[in-house]
Design an enzyme around this catalytic site. Sequence first.
Site, PDB file in Angstrom:
ATOM      1  N   CYS A   2     -13.899 -11.897  -3.989  1.00 14.35           N
ATOM      2  CA  CYS A   2     -13.521 -12.216  -5.358  1.00 14.35           C
ATOM      3  C   CYS A   2     -14.665 -11.864  -6.304  1.00 14.35           C
ATOM      4  CB  CYS A   2     -13.180 -13.696  -5.475  1.00 14.35           C
ATOM      5  SG  CYS A   2     -11.942 -14.251  -4.265  1.00 14.35           S
ATOM      6  N   ARG A  32     -12.945  -6.094  -7.188  1.00 10.64           N
ATOM      7  CA  ARG A  32     -13.240  -7.093  -6.166  1.00 10.64           C
ATOM      8  C   ARG A  32     -12.043  -7.985  -5.862  1.00 10.64           C
ATOM      9  NH1 ARG A  32     -18.685  -7.571  -5.180  1.00 10.64           N
ATOM     10  NH2 ARG A  32     -18.299  -9.568  -4.179  1.00 10.64           N
ATOM     11  N   TRP A  79      -9.203 -12.322  -4.800  1.00 13.33           N
ATOM     12  CA  TRP A  79      -8.564 -11.648  -3.668  1.00 13.33           C
ATOM     13  C   TRP A  79      -8.217 -12.742  -2.672  1.00 13.33           C
ATOM     14  CZ3 TRP A  79      -9.381 -10.964   1.609  1.00 13.33           C
ATOM     15  CH2 TRP A  79      -8.644  -9.935   2.216  1.00 13.33           C
ATOM     16  N   ASN A 105     -16.543 -17.341  -4.393  1.00 15.32           N
ATOM     17  CA  ASN A 105     -16.298 -16.132  -3.610  1.00 15.32           C
ATOM     18  C   ASN A 105     -16.798 -16.399  -2.207  1.00 15.32           C
ATOM     19  OD1 ASN A 105     -15.961 -13.500  -2.663  1.00 15.32           O
ATOM     20  ND2 ASN A 105     -17.970 -12.862  -3.398  1.00 15.32           N
ATOM     21  N   GLY A 106     -15.958 -16.146  -1.197  1.00 15.69           N
ATOM     22  CA  GLY A 106     -16.372 -16.363   0.182  1.00 15.69           C
ATOM     23  C   GLY A 106     -15.365 -17.195   0.950  1.00 15.69           C
ATOM     24  N   GLU A 507     -10.918   9.295   8.168  1.00 16.08           N
ATOM     25  CA  GLU A 507     -11.113   8.920   6.770  1.00 16.08           C
ATOM     26  C   GLU A 507      -9.975   9.453   5.906  1.00 16.08           C
ATOM     27  OE1 GLU A 507     -12.689   7.479   3.177  1.00 16.08           O
ATOM     28  OE2 GLU A 507     -12.787   6.860   5.275  1.00 16.08           O
ATOM     29  N   LYS A 511      -7.777   6.951   3.649  1.00 15.58           N
ATOM     30  CA  LYS A 511      -7.656   7.115   2.209  1.00 15.58           C
ATOM     31  C   LYS A 511      -6.182   7.236   1.825  1.00 15.58           C
ATOM     32  CE  LYS A 511     -10.964   7.068   1.270  1.00 15.58           C
ATOM     33  NZ  LYS A 511     -11.521   5.728   1.386  1.00 15.58           N
ATOM     34  N   GLU A 514      -4.404   3.815   2.176  1.00 16.56           N
ATOM     35  CA  GLU A 514      -4.910   2.847   1.198  1.00 16.56           C
ATOM     36  C   GLU A 514      -4.200   2.952  -0.143  1.00 16.56           C
ATOM     37  OE1 GLU A 514      -9.596   1.889   2.016  1.00 16.56           O
ATOM     38  OE2 GLU A 514      -9.096   3.858   1.217  1.00 16.56           O
ATOM     39  N   HIS A 530      -1.410  13.123  24.220  1.00 17.86           N
ATOM     40  CA  HIS A 530      -1.485  11.942  25.083  1.00 17.86           C
ATOM     41  C   HIS A 530      -0.747  10.752  24.475  1.00 17.86           C
ATOM     42  CE1 HIS A 530      -4.232  13.828  27.889  1.00 17.86           C
ATOM     43  NE2 HIS A 530      -4.944  14.272  26.860  1.00 17.86           N
ATOM     44  N   LYS A 629     -12.663  -4.066  -3.170  1.00 22.82           N
ATOM     45  CA  LYS A 629     -13.740  -3.109  -2.959  1.00 22.82           C
ATOM     46  C   LYS A 629     -14.811  -3.631  -2.014  1.00 22.82           C
ATOM     47  CE  LYS A 629     -15.932   0.732  -4.133  1.00 22.82           C
ATOM     48  NZ  LYS A 629     -15.370   2.028  -3.711  1.00 22.82           N
TER      49      LYS A 629
END
Length: 634
Positions: A2, A32, A79, A105-106, A507, A511, A514, A530, A629
């Site tokens: 957050c 955030r 968040w 935050n946490g 990546e 991306k 996301e 496979h 983020k």
Amino acid sequence: MCGIIGYVGSADANTPDAIDILLDGLSELEYRGYDSAGVALANAELDVYKSEGELEELVSSLSVSELREPGVGIGHTRWSTHGPPTDTNAHPHTDDSGRVAVVHNGIIENYQTLRDELTAEGVTFESETDTEVVPYLISLYLESAENADGVRSDGGSIVYERAFRRAIDRIEGSYAIAAVFEGDETIYATRKESPLVLGIEENGDGRAGDADGQSTGAEGGYYLASDVPAFIEHTDRVVYLEDEEFVRLNGEGYEVSDEDGTTIEKTVKTVDFDAEDTGKSGYDHHMLKEVHEQPSALRQCLRGRVDELAGTVTLEELDTFVEQEFAAPIEFVACGTSYHAALYGASLLQQRGIHATATIASEYTTDRVPVDDDTLVVGITQSGETADTLRALREANRAGGTTLAVTNTVGSSAARACDHALYIRAGPEIGVAATKTFASQQLTLLVLSAAVSSQISHDEIQSLRRVPDQVRTILETTSAREVAEELVGSDAFFFIGRGLHYPVALEGALKFKEITYEHAEGFAAGELKHGPLALVTENTPVFAVVTGDGQTARKTISNIKEVEARDAPVVVVTDGASDVERYADYVLGIPETNERCAAVLANVQLQLIAYWVANTMGRSIDKPRNLAKSVTVE
């Protein structure tokens, strides 16, 4: 994950209105979290306003003009971890009397125990959050301390600070917490394993005053935030709080102290970016702006580190550290995009004959990956605040290993917790989906691998120096938008690569998922047959990274033929050296270079594919759903 913002105007200054500072700060912190937002204004009374949804929902519900007055306030953008995004679960949280408001935050790991204890005391909780126990704990200790000695000579209530400290002493977990009280124009805050930074605006411009020590109440204001962009418009002078440090700030100034209440002298530092760095500069999205900032970010990454005339690479931050022999393993730990950079870095070192591995930080323990005095553990984290990576680094420290943080953020928790820090120099990145920070991580690790191995040829140095200009060429000539528009509506999207291109494939898929919310997967190219090949159809585009014309390229072409035989559309990212274009439906070109640098260039084309598919689909590109983020919870 957050975002926290706090503001106190100086007693000696004609300060701006708190509500404007808080709302502007929250707008810079939405990367955030953006499930809900809220503010608490602590003037003669304590007024709390909060709303589910993005910040604009809160703003539209407020009569901002009626709230404009100098004073003190805290704000929060959330968040969700405990409870869904609702008005009730939004921060700030208060006790039932409305005497104290808290933002957090946490994660409070023992919140259920505390909640049960407070319920037994008669407390009725309204939210599903872990945070709500904090104002009730503070309120409980306030009641038992009402008759304690009163007010500090420099402002702020001793009673309130004592109650705040006692409440924090009961909390287990990771947190950055700020509190304000009715009738007390002071902010009380602390942190543990979650970022919190002070901003000091003195003489009205944030650029004046002494370089060290505590504030003496110069004109301006004082800010508190999870990250510098929240107040960079007002000041570039900051104080980074360490774990278990407390801060009290009001119109008279600020004071930092330890958990015993002993004052700590803190150094005031100057950050090296300004408000314009965090804007969109005319681009539709922060992400697109940051993709286009990569040439300058990569030049900054290489500046002073690569000497083409001397044929050397130098990392001044590490000094003689990189000159030692690395006989023991180098262990990379990271999460998400940074983990893909870690895989790339480990492969680079392996190519140079150094034993290196990469482990997802949340899976890392020194029991599973042994560490001794000769082991180097490298934590890669763009924010320097990633909870899983910080835990892994601290565990490695306790086991006796040497630790190195590869990060974008000077003064971050990772930089301070490690024995050494290496900065990627990407500049501020606001878009949730990492772009220029990943490319800068790649290039930084390429330089690091050359430095620790003392192996780099003149040709490779020339290739390194060309990377920024080659990225610019890709941005100017790419056909990614046209390819993306052709492929929108496909069932799934696969990304494949071998060797150094395997992390790029991972990546690229990350991306893509996301910001498009579509099903995307990355694979080592040889793994298709496979199992994943069973999912390939004529409506499953496969993106393949193929550079050079060696054995790796030829084997990847064989994998391309496997999906071509299943009528899957094939998109190749290539330098054209292998003639792979004949097997492709679409081609995204990159300039010719060596394999190590080609992995940086190929990634840019895949970033653009993700962006343009998401843009065509109308997705929320800078604020993808459910993501934030800086991941500061485990």
